[in-house]
Design a protein around this motif. Sequence first.
Motif, mmCIF file in Angstrom:
data_model
loop_
_atom_site.group_PDB
_atom_site.id
_atom_site.type_symbol
_atom_site.label_atom_id
_atom_site.label_comp_id
_atom_site.label_asym_id
_atom_site.label_seq_id
_atom_site.Cartn_x
_atom_site.Cartn_y
_atom_site.Cartn_z
ATOM 1 N N MET A 1 -40.210 2.940 -2.068
ATOM 2 C CA MET A 1 -40.454 4.406 -2.089
ATOM 3 C C MET A 1 -39.152 5.111 -2.477
ATOM 4 S SD MET A 1 -42.185 6.723 0.855
ATOM 5 C CE MET A 1 -43.571 5.619 0.896
ATOM 6 N N GLU A 2 -39.257 6.013 -3.482
ATOM 7 C CA GLU A 2 -38.034 6.636 -4.007
ATOM 8 C C GLU A 2 -37.490 7.701 -3.059
ATOM 9 O OE1 GLU A 2 -38.691 8.008 -7.992
ATOM 10 O OE2 GLU A 2 -39.374 5.998 -8.584
ATOM 11 N N ASN A 3 -38.418 8.493 -2.505
ATOM 12 C CA ASN A 3 -37.986 9.639 -1.721
ATOM 13 C C ASN A 3 -37.800 9.265 -0.249
ATOM 14 O OD1 ASN A 3 -37.893 11.968 -0.233
ATOM 15 N ND2 ASN A 3 -39.173 13.108 -1.687
ATOM 16 N N LYS A 4 -36.550 9.309 0.214
ATOM 17 C CA LYS A 4 -36.249 8.909 1.597
ATOM 18 C C LYS A 4 -36.962 9.803 2.600
ATOM 19 C CE LYS A 4 -33.568 5.868 3.733
ATOM 20 N NZ LYS A 4 -32.107 5.878 3.751
ATOM 21 N N GLY A 5 -37.064 11.099 2.258
ATOM 22 C CA GLY A 5 -37.742 12.037 3.173
ATOM 23 C C GLY A 5 -39.193 11.634 3.394
ATOM 24 N N GLU A 6 -39.857 11.207 2.325
ATOM 25 C CA GLU A 6 -41.261 10.760 2.423
ATOM 26 C C GLU A 6 -41.353 9.510 3.281
ATOM 27 O OE1 GLU A 6 -44.230 11.999 1.224
ATOM 28 O OE2 GLU A 6 -42.914 13.754 1.003
ATOM 29 N N LEU A 7 -40.405 8.611 3.076
ATOM 30 C CA LEU A 7 -40.393 7.355 3.842
ATOM 31 C C LEU A 7 -40.239 7.653 5.332
ATOM 32 C CD1 LEU A 7 -40.341 4.271 3.969
ATOM 33 C CD2 LEU A 7 -37.898 4.355 3.481
ATOM 34 N N ARG A 8 -39.321 8.558 5.655
ATOM 35 C CA ARG A 8 -39.120 8.905 7.077
ATOM 36 C C ARG A 8 -40.412 9.446 7.675
ATOM 37 N NH1 ARG A 8 -33.812 11.633 5.167
ATOM 38 N NH2 ARG A 8 -32.319 9.932 5.426
ATOM 39 N N LYS A 9 -41.072 10.321 6.922
ATOM 40 C CA LYS A 9 -42.334 10.905 7.427
ATOM 41 C C LYS A 9 -43.387 9.822 7.619
ATOM 42 C CE LYS A 9 -42.169 15.305 5.171
ATOM 43 N NZ LYS A 9 -42.682 15.922 3.979
ATOM 44 N N GLU A 10 -43.428 8.899 6.680
ATOM 45 C CA GLU A 10 -44.433 7.834 6.755
ATOM 46 C C GLU A 10 -44.207 6.962 7.990
ATOM 47 O OE1 GLU A 10 -45.000 5.440 3.155
ATOM 48 O OE2 GLU A 10 -45.699 3.825 4.449
ATOM 49 N N ILE A 11 -42.938 6.659 8.250
ATOM 50 C CA ILE A 11 -42.631 5.814 9.416
ATOM 51 C C ILE A 11 -43.076 6.512 10.705
ATOM 52 C CG2 ILE A 11 -40.744 4.833 10.798
ATOM 53 C CD1 ILE A 11 -39.294 4.314 8.064
ATOM 54 N N ILE A 12 -42.742 7.793 10.816
ATOM 55 C CA ILE A 12 -43.129 8.519 12.046
ATOM 56 C C ILE A 12 -44.656 8.621 12.137
ATOM 57 C CG2 ILE A 12 -42.943 10.734 13.284
ATOM 58 C CD1 ILE A 12 -40.361 9.014 13.238
#
Length: 221
Positions: A1-12
Amino acid sequence: MENKGELRKEIIAVFNRRYATKKFDPTKKIDPADWQVILEAARLSPSSFGYEPWKFLLIENEQIKEDLKDFAWGAVNSINGASHLLLCLARTDVTADSDYVKHLVEDVFQNKYDPHSPRTDAFRNFQKHDFQLNDPQTLFDWACKQTYIALGNMLTTAAWLGIDSCPIEGFNREKLTDYLVSHDLMDPKHFGVSYLAGFGYRDQEITPKKRQPLTDIYQVI
Ligand SMILES: Cc1cc2nc3c(=O)[nH]c(=O)nc-3n(C[C@H](O)[C@H](O)[C@H](O)COP(=O)(O)O)c2cc1C
């Protein structure tokens, strides 16, 4: 996943999605390929010195499931509806000089087992002096603690795959142990019961998380 912000949201989102499911839909079954991924999450979990003090039994036998209801009150919801019911055993024999550790060192790590190698001595010293794992109960509890790392990884992996789950300690350990031993399902010389867990698909709304704020449970020192 390119966007770290998206990844953080997905993890939560995955952690919010996981909840202890009280009602499963008995008609929905887990795809075998998903189940293999959940098992890999357990198998690849970390353990002290890498000695993997666990074994996982998938209970498919309907008679066993019915029998468990008598002393595994916390598992009844899972038995009635979950696609998969897993029983985790913790090893009682993870010591520096055990056949089990010898087997791991030689057959899994592909090293020659030497009872006085620096690694074996370090493990013996850790068990005896640092953690004082000097009696069978303490040794078993230490193994159980490690099996819960695999549990956490399985629950999170399941949630990631859209699979619901319930960790289960709601059982009488003595009765479950007696049952497994008397049915030749567990050798008490090497194993004890750690936990059960149900996996499947919910037949209810997800319960929203109730947790203490981070400020109450986290401190920088
Ligand atoms: C070690 C452990 C044992 C648990 N045992 C049971 C159980 O026997 N039956 C059950 O329905 N839920 C059981 N739970 C689920 C907890 O009640 C649940 O995780 C907790 O209330 C937090 O809710 P949540 O998981 O939905 O966020 C257990 C959870 C853990 C971690």
